[in-house]
Design a protein around this motif. Sequence first.
Motif, PDB file in Angstrom:
ATOM      1  N   ASP A 154      32.347  43.073   8.280  1.00 25.49           N
ATOM      2  CA  ASP A 154      33.426  42.697   9.181  1.00 25.49           C
ATOM      3  C   ASP A 154      32.737  42.286  10.482  1.00 25.49           C
ATOM      4  O   ASP A 154      32.429  43.122  11.340  1.00 25.49           O
ATOM      5  N   ALA A 155      32.431  40.990  10.602  1.00 28.24           N
ATOM      6  CA  ALA A 155      31.625  40.479  11.719  1.00 28.24           C
ATOM      7  C   ALA A 155      32.327  40.674  13.059  1.00 28.24           C
ATOM      8  O   ALA A 155      31.675  40.931  14.072  1.00 28.24           O
ATOM      9  N   LYS A 156      33.648  40.573  13.087  1.00 25.48           N
ATOM     10  CA  LYS A 156      34.397  40.717  14.339  1.00 25.48           C
ATOM     11  C   LYS A 156      34.193  42.098  14.948  1.00 25.48           C
ATOM     12  O   LYS A 156      34.095  42.245  16.158  1.00 25.48           O
ATOM     13  N   ARG A 157      34.117  43.125  14.110  1.00 26.46           N
ATOM     14  CA  ARG A 157      33.987  44.509  14.574  1.00 26.46           C
ATOM     15  C   ARG A 157      32.570  45.067  14.407  1.00 26.46           C
ATOM     16  O   ARG A 157      32.326  46.213  14.740  1.00 26.46           O
ATOM     17  N   ASN A 158      31.644  44.274  13.840  1.00 25.29           N
ATOM     18  CA  ASN A 158      30.274  44.678  13.537  1.00 25.29           C
ATOM     19  C   ASN A 158      30.265  45.974  12.710  1.00 25.29           C
ATOM     20  O   ASN A 158      29.650  46.978  13.078  1.00 25.29           O
ATOM     21  N   VAL A 159      30.961  45.896  11.578  1.00 22.63           N
ATOM     22  CA  VAL A 159      31.121  47.046  10.687  1.00 22.63           C
ATOM     23  C   VAL A 159      30.728  46.635   9.272  1.00 22.63           C
ATOM     24  O   VAL A 159      31.159  45.587   8.778  1.00 22.63           O
ATOM     25  N   LEU A 160      29.902  47.464   8.636  1.00 23.99           N
ATOM     26  CA  LEU A 160      29.629  47.286   7.213  1.00 23.99           C
ATOM     27  C   LEU A 160      30.753  47.950   6.438  1.00 23.99           C
ATOM     28  O   LEU A 160      31.156  49.071   6.753  1.00 23.99           O
ATOM     29  N   VAL A 161      31.265  47.249   5.429  1.00 29.50           N
ATOM     30  CA  VAL A 161      32.372  47.762   4.622  1.00 29.50           C
ATOM     31  C   VAL A 161      31.884  47.888   3.189  1.00 29.50           C
ATOM     32  O   VAL A 161      31.313  46.943   2.631  1.00 29.50           O
ATOM     33  N   TYR A 162      32.101  49.047   2.596  1.00 33.15           N
ATOM     34  CA  TYR A 162      31.704  49.320   1.216  1.00 33.15           C
ATOM     35  C   TYR A 162      32.963  49.610   0.411  1.00 33.15           C
ATOM     36  O   TYR A 162      33.849  50.335   0.867  1.00 33.15           O
ATOM     37  N   MET A 163      33.026  49.014  -0.776  1.00 34.80           N
ATOM     38  CA  MET A 163      34.159  49.233  -1.670  1.00 34.80           C
ATOM     39  C   MET A 163      33.618  49.640  -3.032  1.00 34.80           C
ATOM     40  O   MET A 163      32.663  49.048  -3.529  1.00 34.80           O
ATOM     41  N   VAL A 164      34.229  50.662  -3.630  1.00 39.10           N
ATOM     42  CA  VAL A 164      33.870  51.064  -4.985  1.00 39.10           C
ATOM     43  C   VAL A 164      35.058  50.765  -5.882  1.00 39.10           C
ATOM     44  O   VAL A 164      36.218  50.950  -5.486  1.00 39.10           O
ATOM     45  N   TYR A 165      34.773  50.262  -7.067  1.00 35.37           N
ATOM     46  CA  TYR A 165      35.811  50.029  -8.070  1.00 35.37           C
ATOM     47  C   TYR A 165      35.161  50.091  -9.436  1.00 35.37           C
ATOM     48  O   TYR A 165      33.945  49.997  -9.572  1.00 35.37           O
ATOM     49  N   SER A 166      35.987  50.257 -10.435  1.00 33.14           N
ATOM     50  CA  SER A 166      35.467  50.170 -11.793  1.00 33.14           C
ATOM     51  C   SER A 166      36.177  49.030 -12.484  1.00 33.14           C
ATOM     52  O   SER A 166      37.349  48.766 -12.222  1.00 33.14           O
ATOM     53  N   ASP A 167      35.442  48.325 -13.312  1.00 36.54           N
ATOM     54  CA  ASP A 167      36.067  47.234 -14.042  1.00 36.54           C
ATOM     55  C   ASP A 167      35.934  47.494 -15.531  1.00 36.54           C
ATOM     56  O   ASP A 167      35.002  48.135 -15.984  1.00 36.54           O
ATOM     57  N   LYS A 168      36.924  47.017 -16.221  1.00 31.80           N
ATOM     58  CA  LYS A 168      36.986  47.157 -17.663  1.00 31.80           C
ATOM     59  C   LYS A 168      37.002  45.752 -18.227  1.00 31.80           C
ATOM     60  O   LYS A 168      37.696  44.882 -17.719  1.00 31.80           O
ATOM     61  N   LEU A 169      36.248  45.529 -19.283  1.00 29.52           N
ATOM     62  CA  LEU A 169      36.081  44.210 -19.863  1.00 29.52           C
ATOM     63  C   LEU A 169      37.415  43.540 -20.165  1.00 29.52           C
ATOM     64  O   LEU A 169      37.603  42.367 -19.919  1.00 29.52           O
ATOM     65  N   ILE A 170      38.380  44.304 -20.643  1.00 33.39           N
ATOM     66  CA  ILE A 170      39.621  43.711 -21.116  1.00 33.39           C
ATOM     67  C   ILE A 170      40.676  43.583 -20.028  1.00 33.39           C
ATOM     68  O   ILE A 170      41.215  42.530 -19.803  1.00 33.39           O
ATOM     69  N   GLU A 171      40.948  44.646 -19.282  1.00 32.43           N
ATOM     70  CA  GLU A 171      42.099  44.617 -18.386  1.00 32.43           C
ATOM     71  C   GLU A 171      41.771  44.894 -16.929  1.00 32.43           C
ATOM     72  O   GLU A 171      42.648  44.866 -16.087  1.00 32.43           O
ATOM     73  N   GLY A 172      40.543  45.205 -16.591  1.00 36.14           N
ATOM     74  CA  GLY A 172      40.202  45.501 -15.207  1.00 36.14           C
ATOM     75  C   GLY A 172      40.712  46.872 -14.796  1.00 36.14           C
ATOM     76  O   GLY A 172      41.160  47.655 -15.621  1.00 36.14           O
ATOM     77  N   SER A 173      40.640  47.166 -13.522  1.00 34.85           N
ATOM     78  CA  SER A 173      41.103  48.449 -13.013  1.00 34.85           C
ATOM     79  C   SER A 173      41.567  48.286 -11.578  1.00 34.85           C
ATOM     80  O   SER A 173      40.838  47.766 -10.746  1.00 34.85           O
ATOM     81  N   PRO A 174      42.762  48.741 -11.252  1.00 38.38           N
ATOM     82  CA  PRO A 174      43.237  48.629  -9.881  1.00 38.38           C
ATOM     83  C   PRO A 174      42.743  49.757  -8.985  1.00 38.38           C
ATOM     84  O   PRO A 174      42.949  49.731  -7.793  1.00 38.38           O
ATOM     85  N   LYS A 175      42.081  50.763  -9.529  1.00 41.46           N
ATOM     86  CA  LYS A 175      41.679  51.913  -8.723  1.00 41.46           C
ATOM     87  C   LYS A 175      40.414  51.583  -7.947  1.00 41.46           C
ATOM     88  O   LYS A 175      39.443  51.081  -8.488  1.00 41.46           O
ATOM     89  N   ASN A 176      40.451  51.879  -6.642  1.00 39.36           N
ATOM     90  CA  ASN A 176      39.323  51.561  -5.782  1.00 39.36           C
ATOM     91  C   ASN A 176      39.332  52.470  -4.570  1.00 39.36           C
ATOM     92  O   ASN A 176      40.289  53.187  -4.322  1.00 39.36           O
ATOM     93  N   SER A 177      38.263  52.433  -3.812  1.00 36.21           N
ATOM     94  CA  SER A 177      38.151  53.192  -2.571  1.00 36.21           C
ATOM     95  C   SER A 177      37.269  52.396  -1.625  1.00 36.21           C
ATOM     96  O   SER A 177      36.368  51.680  -2.066  1.00 36.21           O
ATOM     97  N   THR A 178      37.522  52.513  -0.315  1.00 37.94           N
ATOM     98  CA  THR A 178      36.787  51.755   0.683  1.00 37.94           C
ATOM     99  C   THR A 178      36.262  52.694   1.762  1.00 37.94           C
ATOM    100  O   THR A 178      36.908  53.677   2.110  1.00 37.94           O
ATOM    101  N   SER A 179      35.084  52.372   2.289  1.00 37.22           N
ATOM    102  CA  SER A 179      34.491  53.131   3.383  1.00 37.22           C
ATOM    103  C   SER A 179      33.869  52.142   4.357  1.00 37.22           C
ATOM    104  O   SER A 179      33.341  51.111   3.948  1.00 37.22           O
TER     105      SER A 179
END
Length: 182
Positions: A135-160
């Motif tokens: 996030d260049a405007k705020r000079n912040v590194l953003v990390y996101m974790v998610y899991s993906d599934k070959l067939i349908e994906g996954s909506p579950k995620n978390s951000t830090s």
Amino acid sequence: MTFRTVGRRALWLKCFTLLLLAGLSSPVTSARAADEPDLIFRRSTVFKLLSPNDKLATYGVDDPEVDGVACHFTVPEKGGYAGWLGLSEQVSDISLACSQIGPIKFKHKLDQADDMFRQRRSLFFKKMQIVRGCDAKRNVLVYMVYSDKLIEGSPKNSTSAVPIMPWGATDTNVQKCGDFIQ
């Protein structure tokens, strides 16, 4: 049984055994081989009488491309014999917390939403990924974790988010993530 039926069963058993051995020989695939996560602790959540319990496990991993940033994530680990053998599909509930642990220094230019870490969550179909952005405007590194599934994906995620700040009184050269992440 006919000769053809016995031959198919033997072929299926050989293929299954080969795939099982291949999956067990490399249970973790990370973005870089040297960046295996460090197990911090595990806690049992579901008791199983004759097989391993279901657990929550917390791991730590340093960002391999940005010095001074570490992430911790907690994942559920299936118990039972299928979980013990690595055959059960792990659920997608993963939490993430990243923080500055020293002066932040970029090793080289990086891409936005670049993989920082990845790990398999099932024998064939699911993997967990931690991606990094800026996030260049705020000079912040953003990390996101998610899991993906070959067939349908996954909506579950978390951000830090990790604000890039001076580290101590002597750290006067604070880098801008916008200069290093495109």
